[in-house]
Design a protein around this motif. Structure first.
Motif, PDB file in Angstrom:
ATOM      1  N   UNK A   1      58.292  28.475  52.922  1.00  0.00           N
ATOM      2  CA  UNK A   1      57.437  29.194  51.980  1.00  0.00           C
ATOM      3  C   UNK A   1      56.001  28.688  52.103  1.00  0.00           C
ATOM      4  N   UNK A   2      55.052  29.616  51.937  1.00  0.00           N
ATOM      5  CA  UNK A   2      53.643  29.238  52.025  1.00  0.00           C
ATOM      6  C   UNK A   2      52.858  30.035  50.993  1.00  0.00           C
ATOM      7  N   UNK A   3      51.622  29.620  50.773  1.00  0.00           N
ATOM      8  CA  UNK A   3      50.775  30.272  49.784  1.00  0.00           C
ATOM      9  C   UNK A   3      50.266  31.600  50.334  1.00  0.00           C
ATOM     10  N   UNK A   4      50.346  32.632  49.534  1.00  0.00           N
ATOM     11  CA  UNK A   4      49.832  33.946  49.906  1.00  0.00           C
ATOM     12  C   UNK A   4      48.325  33.845  50.148  1.00  0.00           C
ATOM     13  N   UNK A   5      47.826  34.336  51.294  1.00  0.00           N
ATOM     14  CA  UNK A   5      46.386  34.219  51.587  1.00  0.00           C
ATOM     15  C   UNK A   5      45.509  34.998  50.606  1.00  0.00           C
ATOM     16  N   UNK A   6      46.085  35.929  49.866  1.00  0.00           N
ATOM     17  CA  UNK A   6      45.317  36.696  48.882  1.00  0.00           C
ATOM     18  C   UNK A   6      45.094  35.910  47.591  1.00  0.00           C
ATOM     19  N   UNK A   7      45.819  34.789  47.457  1.00  0.00           N
ATOM     20  CA  UNK A   7      45.791  34.054  46.189  1.00  0.00           C
ATOM     21  C   UNK A   7      44.795  32.894  46.238  1.00  0.00           C
ATOM     22  N   UNK A   8      44.049  32.725  45.141  1.00  0.00           N
ATOM     23  CA  UNK A   8      43.158  31.579  44.965  1.00  0.00           C
ATOM     24  C   UNK A   8      43.582  30.846  43.698  1.00  0.00           C
ATOM     25  N   UNK A   9      43.074  29.639  43.518  1.00  0.00           N
ATOM     26  CA  UNK A   9      43.402  28.893  42.297  1.00  0.00           C
ATOM     27  C   UNK A   9      42.894  29.630  41.062  1.00  0.00           C
ATOM     28  N   UNK A  10      41.695  30.222  41.179  1.00  0.00           N
ATOM     29  CA  UNK A  10      41.144  30.957  40.052  1.00  0.00           C
ATOM     30  C   UNK A  10      42.042  32.131  39.674  1.00  0.00           C
ATOM     31  N   UNK A  11      42.517  32.867  40.657  1.00  0.00           N
ATOM     32  CA  UNK A  11      43.397  34.011  40.384  1.00  0.00           C
ATOM     33  C   UNK A  11      44.736  33.535  39.822  1.00  0.00           C
ATOM     34  N   UNK A  12      45.247  32.436  40.347  1.00  0.00           N
ATOM     35  CA  UNK A  12      46.528  31.917  39.852  1.00  0.00           C
ATOM     36  C   UNK A  12      46.416  31.519  38.380  1.00  0.00           C
ATOM     37  N   UNK A  13      45.330  30.874  38.002  1.00  0.00           N
ATOM     38  CA  UNK A  13      45.117  30.530  36.596  1.00  0.00           C
ATOM     39  C   UNK A  13      44.945  31.778  35.735  1.00  0.00           C
ATOM     40  N   UNK A  14      44.289  32.792  36.279  1.00  0.00           N
ATOM     41  CA  UNK A  14      44.123  34.061  35.585  1.00  0.00           C
ATOM     42  C   UNK A  14      45.491  34.716  35.320  1.00  0.00           C
ATOM     43  N   UNK A  15      46.346  34.719  36.326  1.00  0.00           N
ATOM     44  CA  UNK A  15      47.689  35.302  36.190  1.00  0.00           C
ATOM     45  C   UNK A  15      48.479  34.568  35.114  1.00  0.00           C
ATOM     46  N   UNK A 114      57.832  35.829  41.135  1.00  0.00           N
ATOM     47  CA  UNK A 114      57.657  36.568  39.879  1.00  0.00           C
ATOM     48  C   UNK A 114      56.305  37.287  39.785  1.00  0.00           C
ATOM     49  N   UNK A 115      55.440  37.074  40.773  1.00  0.00           N
ATOM     50  CA  UNK A 115      54.106  37.701  40.748  1.00  0.00           C
ATOM     51  C   UNK A 115      54.121  38.958  41.601  1.00  0.00           C
ATOM     52  N   UNK A 116      53.801  40.119  41.034  1.00  0.00           N
ATOM     53  CA  UNK A 116      53.819  41.370  41.806  1.00  0.00           C
ATOM     54  C   UNK A 116      52.817  41.335  42.961  1.00  0.00           C
ATOM     55  N   UNK A 117      53.265  41.742  44.128  1.00  0.00           N
ATOM     56  CA  UNK A 117      52.363  41.791  45.290  1.00  0.00           C
ATOM     57  C   UNK A 117      51.241  42.798  45.072  1.00  0.00           C
ATOM     58  N   UNK A 118      51.517  43.851  44.271  1.00  0.00           N
ATOM     59  CA  UNK A 118      50.501  44.862  44.003  1.00  0.00           C
ATOM     60  C   UNK A 118      49.292  44.255  43.300  1.00  0.00           C
ATOM     61  N   UNK A 119      49.518  43.276  42.410  1.00  0.00           N
ATOM     62  CA  UNK A 119      48.421  42.626  41.703  1.00  0.00           C
ATOM     63  C   UNK A 119      47.512  41.900  42.690  1.00  0.00           C
ATOM     64  N   UNK A 120      48.125  41.195  43.651  1.00  0.00           N
ATOM     65  CA  UNK A 120      47.332  40.475  44.653  1.00  0.00           C
ATOM     66  C   UNK A 120      46.548  41.454  45.527  1.00  0.00           C
ATOM     67  N   UNK A 121      47.162  42.598  45.832  1.00  0.00           N
ATOM     68  CA  UNK A 121      46.474  43.610  46.648  1.00  0.00           C
ATOM     69  C   UNK A 121      45.296  44.210  45.887  1.00  0.00           C
ATOM     70  N   UNK A 122      45.471  44.445  44.584  1.00  0.00           N
ATOM     71  CA  UNK A 122      44.370  44.969  43.764  1.00  0.00           C
ATOM     72  C   UNK A 122      43.199  43.994  43.729  1.00  0.00           C
ATOM     73  N   UNK A 123      43.523  42.719  43.575  1.00  0.00           N
ATOM     74  CA  UNK A 123      42.467  41.708  43.521  1.00  0.00           C
ATOM     75  C   UNK A 123      41.725  41.636  44.855  1.00  0.00           C
TER      76      UNK A 123
END
Length: 425
Positions: A1-15, A114-123
Motif C-alpha cells: 500500500x502507498x499514499x495516493x499521489x492526489x492526497x496531501x496532508x492538508x487535504x487529509x486533515x480537511x477530509x 474509506x475515502x472516495x476516490x471521486x473526492x480526490x479526483x475533484x480536488x
C-alpha cells in the motif's frame, strides 16, 4: 500500500475535519470497532493536529487529541515518539498503515479504504484548473443562500484586514482621524491605477499644511500638483504657470520634496481617471470640506455622504484633462468612481471608527449603507458573472473581490466555503 499521489496532508486533515469518508465499519488496525463522535478542533499551534475530539473504541469513550499522518511511519519520521506533547493522544489517524509492527500510544485508524476516490479526483481538478477560478465550471451549482452567508464572512475578513493596517496608521499619526481620512481618501482617489503615488503625495504633504492655504484655492492645487511632481515641465497655459510659481514659493518656504513624476500611470486609463483630474478634484474636496472626517461620520444618510464627496474642481479642469491640452467639454470624476470611494474607503472607515469608539449604531449603519450601494463594475466581477456568480450589491462585490485575491488565486479551496461545498457534495 502507498499514499495516493492526489492526497496531501492538508487535504487529509480537511477530509478528517469535515468527515468526508465512509463512516461504516470503521476499525482500528488492531481490529476494534471505532466510532468518531466528533473529529475535534483544528490545532494551528505546535502539537497534535486536532484537540477536543471524541471517539468510541469498543465500549470505551475517549476525549482528547488526535494526530494525523499520511503514513503511520511518519510518526517516527517526525520524532513524535520523543515528544511528550503526543504522549496523551487518543487516536492516530493515517491514510496508509505502511508499518504494521510500529507501536503508538493510542489506537491507529487507517482511512485509505474509506475515502472516495471521486473526492480526490475533484480536488485534483480544482488544483489543476486553468479557469478564471479553480471551480469556474462548477461554481454556478452552489445555491444563492450558501453564497450569501459566505460573502458576508468574506466582507468581514476584508474589512478586518484593512482595519489592522489602519490601526497602525492611526497610531503613527497620534490618533488623528482627520489625517487618517486624508490618507485613505488619497488612496481612494488614486484607484485603480494610481493609489500608490497618491498616497506618496499626502505622506509628504501634511493635512494641516494643506488646510492652512484652503482660502487660497490656487495654492492648494499648487501644493498637490507640485508634490506630485507634475509642475516640472514648461507650460504654455496661464493656469499651470501660476501653479508653478506658487509651488516654487511654497516648496522653498516649507522645505517640500516632490514625488517623482514618472511614478504616475497614464496609459490605457480613461481621461476622467487621469492623475491630473483626480488631484484637482481632491484639492477641491479639502478646500470645500475642511472637516471632512467629522462630516462623514455625522452624516445621516447615504445621500448626504455622496453630496459631501461630490465637488467640482477649479474652472480650468472644465476644458482640460491634462495641462496644456484643451478639450471642448472635460468630464470629471463620475458616479462610478465616487461610489467606489464610498465602498472602499468611506463606509469601512465609518465602521472602523464605530468599532474603535464602541458605537454599534455606526457599525450597523455603515453595513446597511454598503448593502444599499450598487455592486462595483470591473474585470474581476465581469469574470465572476461569466462563471454564473452575480453580485447584486456592494456587499457581494466586495466579498467576491476578496475571494478571488485571497482564496482563488492562492488555491485555498479547502478554506473556502464554496470549495468545501463542491468537494463534499
Amino acid at each position: 500500500m502507498s499514499v495516493n499521489p492526489l492526497l496531501s496532508e492538508e487535504l487529509f486533515q480537511f477530509i478528517w475535519q469535515h468527515r468526508l469518508y465512509n463512516h461504516q465499519a470503521l476499525k482500528t488496525t488492531d481490529g476494534e470497532a471505532i466510532t468518531v463522535l466528533h473529529p475535534g478542533i483544528p490545532n494551528h499551534q505546535d502539537g497534535p493536529d486536532f484537540t477536543a475530539a471524541t471517539i468510541s473504541v469498543g465500549a470505551t469513550r475517549w476525549s482528547g487529541n488526535v494526530e494525523l499522518h499520511l503514513c503511520s511511519s511518519d510518526w517516527y519520521r517526525h520524532a513524535h515518539h520523543h515528544d511528550p506533547r503526543y504522549a496523551n493522544i487518543i487516536l492516530h489517524v493515517v491514510f496508509c498503515h505502511d508499518k504494521p509492527g510500529l507501536l503508538f500510544p493510542a489506537p491507529c485508524l487507517e482511512l485509505q479504504q474509506h475515502i472516495p476516490k471521486l473526492l480526490l479526483q475533484r480536488y485534483a481538478a480544482l488544483k489543476l484548473s486553468a479557469g478564471f477560478v479553480p471551480c469556474h465550471s462548477q461554481v454556478a451549482r452552489v445555491s444563492p443562500l450558501h453564497w450569501l452567508s459566505w460573502q458576508e464572512r468574506l466582507l468581514a475578513e476584508r474589512w478586518e484586514h484593512r482595519m489592522r493596517r489602519w490601526t497602525t496608521l492611526l497610531q503613527k499619526n497620534c490618533n488623528d482621524w482627520e489625517e487618517l481620512c486624508y490618507h485613505l481618501l488619497a488612496e481612494g482617489f488614486g484607484q485603480p491605477h494610481n493609489s500608490g503615488p497618491m498616497l506618496d503625495v499626502v505622506k509628504h504633504l501634511p493635512l494641516t499644511l494643506l488646510l492652512r492655504y484652503r482660502h487660497h484655492p490656487a495654492m492648494v492645487e499648487a501644493l498637490l500638483f507640485g508634490q506630485a511632481g507634475l509642475l516640472q515641465a514648461t507650460f504654455s497655459d496661464d493656469w499651470p504657470n501660476a501653479l508653478q510659481r506658487d509651488y516654487q514659493w511654497l516648496k522653498h518656504k516649507h522645505n517640500l520634496i516632490p514625488v517623482p513624476a514618472h511614478s504616475w500611470k497614464w496609459l490605457r486609463i480613461r481621461p476622467s481617471a487621469f492623475p491630473t483630474v483626480r488631484l484637482a478634484t481632491f484639492a477641491a474636496l479639502w478646500i470645500q470640506r475642511p472637516r471632512l472626517f467629522a462630516a462623514l461620520t455625522e452624516a445621516g444618510s447615504l445621500e448626504e455622504i455622496k453630496q459631501l464627496l461630490f465637488v467640482q474642481p477649479s474652472p480650468y479642469w472644465k476644458t482640460h484633462y491634462r495641462f496644456g491640452l484643451e478639450v471642448d467639454n472635460a468630464h470629471g470624476m463620475g458616479t462610478q468612481a465616487l461610489n467606489s470611494i464610498i465602498i472602499n474607503v468611506v463606509l469601512p472607515l465609518r465602521y472602523f471608527y464605530g468599532k474603535m469608539k464602541a458605537s454599534v449604531y455606526l457599525q450597523q449603519q455603515s453595513l446597511e449603507w454598503l448593502g444599499a450601494m450598487p455592486a462595483e463594475e470591473n474585470r474581476v466581477l465581469a469574470r465572476w458573472k461569466e462563471a454564473g456568480v452575480v453580485a447584486n450589491n456592494a456587499v457581494a462585490s466586495q466579498g467576491l473581490l476578496h475571494l478571488k485575491k485571497y482564496y482563488c488565486d492562492e488555491l485555498r479551496c479547502l478554506h473556502c466555503m464554496v470549495g468545501v461545498k463542491l468537494l463534499g457534495r
